[in-house]
Design an enzyme around this catalytic site. Structure first.
Site, PDB file in Angstrom:
ATOM      1  N   MET A  68       0.785  -1.623  -0.218  1.00 21.15           N
ATOM      2  CA  MET A  68      -0.122   0.065  -0.001  1.00 21.15           C
ATOM      3  C   MET A  68       0.641   1.327  -0.291  1.00 21.15           C
ATOM      4  SD  MET A  68      -3.330  -0.496   1.913  1.00 21.15           S
ATOM      5  CE  MET A  68      -2.966  -0.219   3.788  1.00 21.15           C
TER       6      MET A  68
ATOM      7  N   GLY B 135      10.960  -2.624   5.232  1.00 18.16           N
ATOM      8  CA  GLY B 135      10.403  -4.086   5.092  1.00 18.16           C
ATOM      9  C   GLY B 135      10.096  -4.590   3.428  1.00 18.16           C
ATOM     10  N   HIS B 136       9.420  -3.398   2.710  1.00 16.13           N
ATOM     11  CA  HIS B 136       9.256  -3.945   1.568  1.00 16.13           C
ATOM     12  C   HIS B 136      10.029  -3.785   0.395  1.00 16.13           C
ATOM     13  CE1 HIS B 136       5.658  -0.276   2.553  1.00 16.13           C
ATOM     14  NE2 HIS B 136       5.500  -1.940   2.962  1.00 16.13           N
TER      15      HIS B 136
ATOM     16  N   GLN C 168     -10.843  -2.427   2.437  1.00 16.21           N
ATOM     17  CA  GLN C 168     -10.322  -3.188   3.519  1.00 16.21           C
ATOM     18  C   GLN C 168     -10.253  -2.147   4.941  1.00 16.21           C
ATOM     19  OE1 GLN C 168      -6.033  -4.478   1.735  1.00 16.21           O
ATOM     20  NE2 GLN C 168      -5.229  -3.579   3.798  1.00 16.21           N
TER      21      GLN C 168
ATOM     22  N   GLU D 280       5.733 -11.308   7.227  1.00 16.09           N
ATOM     23  CA  GLU D 280       5.333 -12.072   8.710  1.00 16.09           C
ATOM     24  C   GLU D 280       4.655 -11.442   9.623  1.00 16.09           C
ATOM     25  OE1 GLU D 280       8.195 -14.681   9.725  1.00 16.09           O
ATOM     26  OE2 GLU D 280       8.001 -15.881   8.564  1.00 16.09           O
TER      27      GLU D 280
HETATM   28  P1  AMP Z   1       1.712  -2.474   3.600  1.00 20.34           P
HETATM   29  O1  AMP Z   1       2.556  -1.494   2.394  1.00 20.34           O
HETATM   30  O2  AMP Z   1       1.481  -2.335   4.916  1.00 20.34           O
HETATM   31  O3  AMP Z   1       0.390  -3.409   3.423  1.00 20.34           O
HETATM   32  O4  AMP Z   1       3.148  -4.237   3.747  1.00 20.34           O
HETATM   33  C1  AMP Z   1       3.012  -4.616   2.025  1.00 20.34           C
HETATM   34  C2  AMP Z   1       3.924  -6.016   2.514  1.00 20.34           C
HETATM   35  O5  AMP Z   1       5.152  -5.889   2.922  1.00 20.34           O
HETATM   36  C3  AMP Z   1       2.554  -7.172   3.582  1.00 20.34           C
HETATM   37  O6  AMP Z   1       3.221  -8.406   2.943  1.00 20.34           O
HETATM   38  C4  AMP Z   1       4.109  -6.885   4.858  1.00 20.34           C
HETATM   39  O7  AMP Z   1       3.674  -8.451   5.234  1.00 20.34           O
HETATM   40  C5  AMP Z   1       4.898  -6.460   4.415  1.00 20.34           C
HETATM   41  N1  AMP Z   1       5.659  -6.070   5.259  1.00 20.34           N
HETATM   42  C6  AMP Z   1       4.963  -4.527   5.679  1.00 20.34           C
HETATM   43  N2  AMP Z   1       5.649  -4.140   7.483  1.00 20.34           N
HETATM   44  C7  AMP Z   1       6.994  -5.004   7.373  1.00 20.34           C
HETATM   45  C8  AMP Z   1       8.660  -5.367   7.750  1.00 20.34           C
HETATM   46  N3  AMP Z   1       8.057  -4.720   8.807  1.00 20.34           N
HETATM   47  N4  AMP Z   1       8.652  -6.499   7.615  1.00 20.34           N
HETATM   48  C9  AMP Z   1       8.704  -7.219   7.157  1.00 20.34           C
HETATM   49  N5  AMP Z   1       7.360  -7.215   5.641  1.00 20.34           N
HETATM   50  C10 AMP Z   1       6.295  -6.320   6.207  1.00 20.34           C
END
Ligand code: AMP
Length: 270
Positions: free
Chosen positions: A26, A32-33, A57, A143
């Site tokens: 998003m 993390g990404h 969502q 995760e």
């Molecule tokens: P989001 O943009 O928050 O919807 O996250 C997109 C993807 O990045 C999802 O698969 C999340 O689980 C993953 N994600 C978000 N934060 C982290 C993090 N700190 N470490 C690893 N993966 C992450």
């Protein structure tokens, strides 16, 4: 990097291209990404990242409105990472075609599904659409959002014959998990959230030493944290990694938490 904003253009560009890793996000790209993107890049020829803040969502309109967005910065970061494709569609494009709806089973209505009504139905709906459009056979997910990972595996991996590659949570100095929502926190709250993360890690460690009876202490720790940090904890629960059953200490398990700080909802697991 090719920036694609419509399904029509996406089809022209990568129609039936299966050897591509897909990283749905998003936006608000952080480390993390980046770890998901790197995991894809080591295995796949090409990587496609999607940025779509999915309205269906969000169970609160205000939460959707204030979700941090910065597409320019995201594009610069993704270019630096040598990502081949960015898919940044409009909601109209994503929702213009018919697709099945998802209902959770009663046993899935736990953790965030219990506290954010309709959230995962929205996640499954949009992931079903994205995976119909992007025919990747390898999905990279974190995760950090463990229940999301679990439900996508359960409801979508067979249908699309897709491998869900789960990647460990990336943290700041080993404590607070990186999250786009952290951008909404006041400075003092980042410090608080780091302390909370450290505390919960210790609880997880102690539970390993003491076994399942340790779960009886959780209501006490929950209250203690709420009072000390002036936060509202939705849940603090030990659950099995494989089936998310409560206090199942027989196989690998995690400590799951969701709480509100500065009106921002953070989730994590240890
Ligand atoms: P989001 O943009 O928050 O919807 O996250 C997109 C993807 O990045 C999802 O698969 C999340 O689980 C993953 N994600 C978000 N934060 C982290 C993090 N700190 N470490 C690893 N993966 C992450």
């Amino acid at each position: 990097m090719k920036i694609i904003t419509s399904i029509f253009d996406l089809n022209k560009e990568i129609k039936n291209y299966k050897n591509i890793g897909f990283v749905p996000t998003m936006g608000g790209i952080h480390d993390g990404h980046k770890s998901l993107i790197k995991a894809s890049q080591t295995k796949k020829n090409k990587t496609i990242v999607s940025i779509f803040v999915n309205p269906t969502q969000f169970n609160k309109k205000d939460d959707f409105k204030k979700y941090p967005r910065n597409i320019k910065k995201d594009i610069a970061l993704l270019e630096k990472l040598n990502v081949e494709y960015l898919f940044a569609p409009s909601a109209i494009d994503i929702y213009k075609f018919k697709a099945r709806k998802f209902n959770l089973d009663q046993r899935d209505k736990i953790l965030c599904a219990k506290f954010r009504k309709g959230h995962f139905e929205g996640v499954l709906n949009v992931m079903n659409r994205l995976m119909t459009i992007i025919k990747s056979k390898d999905l990279y997910m974190g995760e950090k959002d463990y229940q999301q990972l679990y439900l996508i595996k359960k409801f979508l991996s067979k249908k699309f014959k897709v491998r869900i590659n789960s990647c460990p949570t990336i943290r700041i100095n080993n404590n607070i998990a990186l999250s786009t929502r952290n951008k909404l926190l006041k400075k003092g709250s980042i410090k608080k959230a780091s302390e909370i993360a450290l505390f919960l890690k210790k609880i997880k460690y102690r539970s390993k030493l003491q076994g399942s009876k340790f779960a009886l202490n959780l209501p006490y720790y929950k209250k203690k944290l709420e009072e000390k940090y002036n936060i509202k904890i939705d849940y603090l629960e030990f659950r099995d990694e494989k089936n998310l059953k409560l206090n199942n200490f027989k196989s690998k398990y995690r400590l799951f938490v969701a709480y509100n700080i500065d009106n921002v909802r953070l989730i994590d697991n240890y």
